[in-house]
Design an enzyme around this catalytic site. Structure first.
Site, mmCIF file in Angstrom:
data_model
loop_
_atom_site.group_PDB
_atom_site.id
_atom_site.type_symbol
_atom_site.label_atom_id
_atom_site.label_comp_id
_atom_site.label_asym_id
_atom_site.label_seq_id
_atom_site.Cartn_x
_atom_site.Cartn_y
_atom_site.Cartn_z
ATOM 1 N N HIS A 283 17.297 65.682 31.588
ATOM 2 C CA HIS A 283 17.558 64.349 30.316
ATOM 3 C C HIS A 283 17.788 64.866 28.742
ATOM 4 O O HIS A 283 19.174 64.558 28.685
ATOM 5 C CB HIS A 283 16.021 63.378 30.631
ATOM 6 C CG HIS A 283 16.229 62.686 29.995
ATOM 7 N ND1 HIS A 283 16.691 60.884 29.602
ATOM 8 C CD2 HIS A 283 15.617 62.434 28.085
ATOM 9 C CE1 HIS A 283 16.275 60.052 28.342
ATOM 10 N NE2 HIS A 283 15.951 61.136 28.079
ATOM 11 N N GLU A 284 17.217 66.187 28.774
ATOM 12 C CA GLU A 284 16.892 65.836 27.499
ATOM 13 C C GLU A 284 18.393 67.127 27.289
ATOM 14 O O GLU A 284 19.492 66.277 26.079
ATOM 15 C CB GLU A 284 16.381 67.293 27.316
ATOM 16 C CG GLU A 284 14.631 66.884 26.949
ATOM 17 C CD GLU A 284 14.555 65.322 25.720
ATOM 18 O OE1 GLU A 284 15.745 65.090 25.546
ATOM 19 O OE2 GLU A 284 13.774 64.646 26.680
ATOM 20 N N HIS A 293 20.393 56.914 25.003
ATOM 21 C CA HIS A 293 19.215 56.289 25.853
ATOM 22 C C HIS A 293 19.687 55.256 27.146
ATOM 23 O O HIS A 293 21.045 54.716 26.045
ATOM 24 C CB HIS A 293 17.908 56.251 25.414
ATOM 25 C CG HIS A 293 16.980 57.198 25.296
ATOM 26 N ND1 HIS A 293 16.134 57.007 24.759
ATOM 27 C CD2 HIS A 293 16.883 58.098 26.573
ATOM 28 C CE1 HIS A 293 15.614 57.697 25.035
ATOM 29 N NE2 HIS A 293 15.963 58.654 25.983
#
Length: 569
Positions: A283-284, A293
């Protein structure tokens, strides 16, 4: 990230004045910290009242006030009130599929308390400007957007993108280095586990983009593109403090820095407890590469952590989003083919199945035609998946498939190997006890070597062998080249559009059962051969004609290289 030394003085005072969490040193004795004893975890304070909710909405971009990225020199950050607060709550509720009442009910507070990433969800709208007084026009201001937070260092200290249309930034190069900071390691996982998990997270993005990620332990820190580290509270000279276990578990910064909250219980991807470090790292890294997002179900870029997904992968939309920034994977292939196998269904009936394979250098990919993408986790080394054949640079594959014969051959240089589908390995000798590999000139008389490519045409029971600008038609029943061959490729496979033709040195040719068509590959382009259905629809088309070239990446998706250090993951 060593940005603390260039903080603005006011910000530095705010930082020093803030309470510094005191934690005992995590004790370890082994070099790899495998015996590390973690210190007690701090718990994040729950969001349970109006003030905490206001701070949350401001921190993550739901209100019209930007207060998300570090203390402000002008004093404490503003928070939304009154109608602005109700509207911010409604926006948050709609994104989380809650009734948009604008009230801070129990369900809304529960959504705010879910573990999440620290990057804001939305870019707040710019503040309304007061009317200009009469007089001379004001002097030009800085070109920095009024929406962006202050730049605190050369790295910019701002998130990479927003779902409201703010321009995402992307790296301008295709090879990116990364490093797990030795002074900021996890207190809960061994160093080997941390490096392996982070490397796998980078590989997952490399599998769907033309990016090449490599771990760099030697270059000066400033030369490393993406640095990752763990910390608690105030950490790594970062202006944004972690809040303890239970809420914000990580955040990422523009141009490459990723921080994980070491108060969180990070675990390996095989664990069914805690928070998967792999999932958070993927995700990061998505943020670092430029993705914002999204609240779309199934996306790895959802702001909240979704548990019970041990086998998560990048879904179709995530792949397309990152490829919008970096493009699709391009490249040539040594060979491509459909592998036919027979299976029995639940009724005992024999069913014919096929899988498509692409070979390049020493790697191969299985292509899932029903999903229109490569298999998760590919590429794999040829050495691992195809025992007994050459481990790199395969020239051609041929499957002779008739009522009486079912034989598979790999070609390289002046030799060929026969492959046993049932035992899943290359044969070492034939029925007469003669050894494999054999010379192409012995098994296929009249065929030159090395080959460019070859394929078996079931319609005519011929193997077409390609060498430079020539093609040889080989009769498998008579075991000889047809009398009128060799011929020029352009004569046997003419161009539908003049001059739109590979002409010579074809990389790969294969019959696709998914498309019931023959394809020629050269470089990053392909040509489809006119088939019977095409002729029925357009009788003017030449037999075996080649339709105009198209890009391989437009038809076969995500056939991407990965860094050699991650091949066995």
């Amino acid at each position: 990230m060593l940005a603390a030394s260039i903080f603005r003085p006011t910000l530095l005072l705010c930082w020093l004045a803030a309470p510094w969490p005191t934690q005992p040193e995590s004790l370890f004795h082994s070099r790899d910290r495998s015996d590390l004893e973690p210190s007690p975890l701090r718990q994040a304070k729950p969001i349970a009242d109006l003030h905490a909710a206001q701070r949350f909405l401001s921190r993550y971009g739901w209100s019209g006030v930007w207060a998300a990225w570090g203390p402000s020199p002008e004093g404490p950050p503003e928070t939304p009130k009154g109608a602005a607060l109700a509207e911010a709550v409604r926006r948050f509720q709609r994104a989380n599929a809650l009734p948009a009442s604008g009230e801070l009910d129990a369900a809304t507070l529960a959504a705010m308390n879910r573990p999440r990433c620290g990057v804001p969800d939305m870019r707040p709208p710019p503040p309304s400007a007061p009317p200009s007084p009469p007089g001379p026009p004001p002097r030009a201001r800085s070109r920095r957007s009024p929406r962006a937070p202050l730049s605190l260092s050369r790295r910019g200290w701002q998130p990479r993108g927003y779902p409201d249309g703010g321009a995402a930034q992307a790296f301008s190069k295709r090879t990116l280095s990364w490093r797990l900071l030795g002074e900021a390691l996890s207190s809960q996982l061994s160093v080997a586990d941390q490096r392996r998990i982070v490397a796998l997270a980078f590989r997952m993005w490399s599998e769907v983009t033309p990016l090449d990620f490599r771990e760099d332990l030697a270059a000066p820190g400033a030369a490393v593109d993406i640095k990752l580290g763990f910390g608690r509270g105030r950490h790594l000279g970062c202006p944004r403090a972690f809040d303890g276990s239970g809420q914000e578990f990580a955040h990422a910064w523009r141009l490459g820095d990723i921080h994980f909250d070491d108060d969180e219980h990070f675990t390996p991807p095989t664990s069914d407890t805690g928070i998967s470090l792999l999932k958070v790292a993927v995700h990061e890294i998505g943020h670092v590469l430029g993705l914002p997002h999204t609240y779309r179900t199934g996306s790895i870029m959802q702001p909240n952590y979704i548990p019970q997904e041990p086998a998560f992968e990048l879904d179709w939309s995530d792949r397309k989003a990152i490829q919008k920034l970096y493009g699709s994977c391009e490249g040539s292939f040594d060979t491509a083919f459909d592998w036919i196998r027979k299976e029995r269904n639940q009724y005992g009936e024999v069913m014919v199945r096929f899988s498509t394979y692409f070979f390049r250098n020493s790697w191969y990919w299985l292509y899932e035609n029903r999903n229109n993408r490569t298999r998760y986790g590919d590429p794999i080394q040829i050495l691992t998946g195809w025992p007994g054949i050459p481990t790199h640079n395969i020239d051609a594959f041929v499957h002779i498939w008739t009522w009486k014969r079912d034989e598979r051959y790999f070609f390289q240089g002046n030799q060929y190997w026969r492959y046993d589908s049932d035992k899943d390995q290359a044969l070492t000798e034939d029925e007469q006890g003669k050894s494999y590999p054999k010379l192409i000139s012995e098994g296929f008389p009249g065929i030159p070597s090395p080959l460019d490519t070859a394929f078996y045409d079931r319609r005519q029971k011929l193997i077409y062998f390609f060498k430079e600008s020539l093609v040889f038609a080989f009769d498998v029943n008579r075991n000889r080249v047809l009398n009128s061959y060799p011929k020029r490729i352009t004569e046997v496979f003419p161009a539908v559009i003049p001059q739109n033709h590979p002409f010579r040195n074809i990389d790969s040719a294969y019959y696709s059962y998914a498309y019931n068509s023959i394809f020629f590959f050269k470089g990053n382009a392909y040509w489809k051969v006119v088939n019977d259905k095409d002729k029925q629809q357009n009788s003017w088309l030449p037999a075996n004609g080649l339709f105009p070239k198209k890009f391989i990446s437009e038809k076969w998706f995500d056939v991407c290289d990965v860094h050699i250090s991650t091949l066995n993951m």
